[in-house]
Design a protein around this motif. Structure first.
Motif: not given
Ligand SMILES: [Zn+2]
Ligand SMILES: [Zn+2]
Length: 146
Positions: A106, A122-126, A128, A110, A42
């Motif tokens: 934040r 990957i477990a978030d909604d950002l 990709q 990705h 990150t």
């Protein structure tokens, strides 16, 4: 104005960042995974003028991961600290793992999901991106990587 501080694992090296971080991304490329020994790195871009070493510069070691990209780390504990760019000295990149405080912004997405670790989901909604998103492709050609 936000002031952030950070340090390496042995606390021999400390740094300070004045002002908000630039955009934050999780980079899943194989180089970042190796450098950090983790599923992804990150990182945020900052202006070099925001950054100051507080102590421990004599402990710093540097590895050039590409023609223009220099990775700076603690020679005692091995912590990954900052990346600098020989062809773009006004810009730096920092991994967020070393920070003492939470930044105001934040992660936004990705990068290099096309080469992510197969054991990591990957477990978030950002958003990709398989490599660099959109116009950042040009940045990659000149700078090598995040
Ligand atoms: Zn250290
Ligand atoms: Zn990367």
């Amino acid at each position: 104005m936000q002031v952030l501080t950070g340090r390496c694992l042995c606390e021999g090296v400390e740094y300070r960042i004045e002002g908000e971080l630039g955009p934050i991304y999780n980079c899943h490329c194989s180089r970042c995974r190796r450098w950090h020994g983790a599923a992804f790195r990150t990182r945020a871009s900052i202006r070099s003028s925001q950054f100051t070493w507080v102590k421990g510069t004599e402990l710093l070691r540097t590895y050039h991961s590409s023609e223009f990209t220099a990775k700076h780390f603690c020679g005692v504990c091995g912590s990954s600290l900052v990346s600098t760019y020989d062809n773009d000295p006004g810009r730096m990149s920092i991994p967020l793992g070393g920070l003492d405080q939470a930044p105001a912004n934040r992660p936004e997405g990705h990068f290099f999901v096309g080469s992510k670790a197969p054991w990591h989901d990957i477990a978030d909604d950002l958003p990709q991106h398989d490599t660099w998103p959109g116009s950042r492709a040009d940045v990659r050609k000149t700078s090598g990587e995040a």
